[in-house]
Design an enzyme around this catalytic site. Sequence first.
Site, PDB file in Angstrom:
ATOM      1  N   HIS B 122       0.878  -1.177   0.000  1.00  0.00           N
ATOM      2  CA  HIS B 122       0.000   0.000   0.000  1.00  0.00           C
ATOM      3  C   HIS B 122       0.918   1.231   0.000  1.00  0.00           C
ATOM      4  O   HIS B 122       2.016   1.185   0.536  1.00  0.00           O
ATOM      5  CB  HIS B 122      -0.838  -0.058   1.277  1.00  0.00           C
ATOM      6  N   ASP B 199       3.306  -4.047   8.122  1.00  0.00           N
ATOM      7  CA  ASP B 199       2.057  -3.310   7.955  1.00  0.00           C
ATOM      8  C   ASP B 199       0.916  -4.283   8.270  1.00  0.00           C
ATOM      9  O   ASP B 199       0.631  -5.196   7.498  1.00  0.00           O
ATOM     10  CB  ASP B 199       1.974  -2.801   6.512  1.00  0.00           C
ATOM     11  N   GLN B 202      -4.295  -4.774   7.249  1.00  0.00           N
ATOM     12  CA  GLN B 202      -5.304  -5.702   6.721  1.00  0.00           C
ATOM     13  C   GLN B 202      -5.316  -7.037   7.461  1.00  0.00           C
ATOM     14  O   GLN B 202      -6.091  -7.931   7.103  1.00  0.00           O
ATOM     15  CB  GLN B 202      -5.066  -5.954   5.223  1.00  0.00           C
ATOM     16  N   LYS B 225     -10.271  -0.022  10.935  1.00  0.00           N
ATOM     17  CA  LYS B 225     -10.494  -1.207  10.101  1.00  0.00           C
ATOM     18  C   LYS B 225     -10.889  -2.418  10.945  1.00  0.00           C
ATOM     19  O   LYS B 225     -11.171  -3.480  10.433  1.00  0.00           O
ATOM     20  CB  LYS B 225      -9.232  -1.537   9.297  1.00  0.00           C
ATOM     21  N   CYS B 365      -4.701   2.583  -3.543  1.00  0.00           N
ATOM     22  CA  CYS B 365      -3.446   3.098  -2.982  1.00  0.00           C
ATOM     23  C   CYS B 365      -2.311   2.107  -3.191  1.00  0.00           C
ATOM     24  O   CYS B 365      -1.483   1.893  -2.292  1.00  0.00           O
ATOM     25  CB  CYS B 365      -3.597   3.426  -1.500  1.00  0.00           C
TER      26      CYS B 365
END
Lengths: 155, 408
Positions: B122, B199, B202, B225, B365
Amino acid sequence: MNEDQLRMLYRQVILDHSQHPHHHGTLSDGSHEQQLENPTCGDVITVQVRLGEDGTHIQDIAFNGSGCTISQASASMMTDVVQGKTIDQARDAVYLFSQMITGDKTTKEMDQVLGDAALLAGVRAFPARIKCATLAWKALDQALPGFPKEDNAID
Amino acid sequence: MAKLLPMHKNDFPMWQGPSAPDAVYLDSAATSQKPQAVIDALIHYYTKQNANVHRGVYTLAEQATEAYEGARKTVAEFINAPRPENIIFTRGTTEGLNWVAQSYGGTHLQAGDEIIITIMEHHSNLVPWQQLALRTGATLRYVDIDDSGVLDLDQFKAMLSAKTKIVAVTQVSNVLGTINPIRQIGQLTHAVGAILVVDGAQSTAHMPVDVQALDADFFAFSGHKMLGPTGIGVLYGKMSLLAEMEPIEFGGEMISKVEKYHTTWADIPWRFEGGTPNIAGAIGLAAAIKYLQGIGMAEIRAHEEALTQYALTQLKQVEGLTIYGPADAQQRGGVIAFTLQGVHPHDLATVLDTQQVAVRAGHHCAQPLMSRLGVVATARASFYLYNGEKDVDRLVAALNETKEFFQV
């Protein structure tokens, strides 16, 4: 949002312009050009113009790039509107188009100046798609030499 | 064995009311809906606990501080951080990753060093490293994917060297859905003496995450999220590395003693939280975590795996549809990017919206990944615990309607 609004957005004329865009391609002898990106989807459009010898009117115009139905149709319609027009007339058209898309009504003047492009007024009901519709017009505005009149500046 | 959960829509006010129950929300990879429990926690804080933290000596301020620091403890336990002090509250994943790049990266990198990221990152785990490389003269390198959207680990192994200082990788791709083997990547990274930045935007919301088992050096994720409020996120860091990191923002709360020409810092993690923090956000995030724990992260993962498998099977029946990422739901999170031949993703999303099916359309993104896949944009459906097979059926029906509308 409903089916009718969707039919207004994707009218046959708009689909036709998108599938068979006018002035699509590149000018070998363009005098001014601008490439712009739609940041939400990454679509890229390049608008090229060739000004007449006196430098005041658009003798020829072309656009290149790929994109959604709305951005392609809008680009095609834009080229029809401004071909042969003076820079000032073209800028006025850009301003009127921007006003039409972001406003709440289509005036008589808009209808007269914008031709087929006035049919894109249906985009109003789809705020997320306004940037798709204005991309080519913005590119034209930036490609043309000089600056828009203060009160005609588009965002 | 992957198994669907009973539906949890009743816990979410979004689906209450006369018109709402029909809405199919397939954009949880962008942001999740919020359960009543989280909204209640925010209201409770603002109506019953509202005071600034770490300042007042009065009861209310102590209660607010206790709730805020309690949230830190809840987060630490949730991702199995050794201590609450490993947890820094941020605005979101983007801020956490930027802080690591700017602060840790800024003082630990020099010309000739290498940063390795992947082509599936991303922008928030790409641009900070790209800019850090430009600033320091370090080299940025990309690990490629294979045709199924899985990382090329052989290429990664070959890329690693004594020059490698930072490896930054997403645990789950927000486009391909690919779940990356973080533990293995960590072992390889540490073998050359580099640090691993993960990261978790997600992943943390969708599967059990254990930062110690992963051996991540830094791990960033967002509250919004994972059923929490917007504007709150978490940066986890190993203590030894946080100790080597300079504060990013200066001001109130983050100091120990301020003299006219010199200041000493508060302890970790407070030295990284300058100014009044997002107290309500942290409390809301803790409420979200408790809600998720009530269902169970393993159960949520199993639900999404089963749903993703069902979706992949159903979507394959739609002629003209191209699906990106691994074919096996075991290898991917609940994110499915796709394109429909002859219909631009923007047009597709607009028509789906008229059928009350919300999907994302665009580059997500991840423009370098889009280039790698040879597309400008895709549509993307993403799932969470409140989605079920009916939502997938509605998506498939709406896709068929779209094909009819554009006659493709």
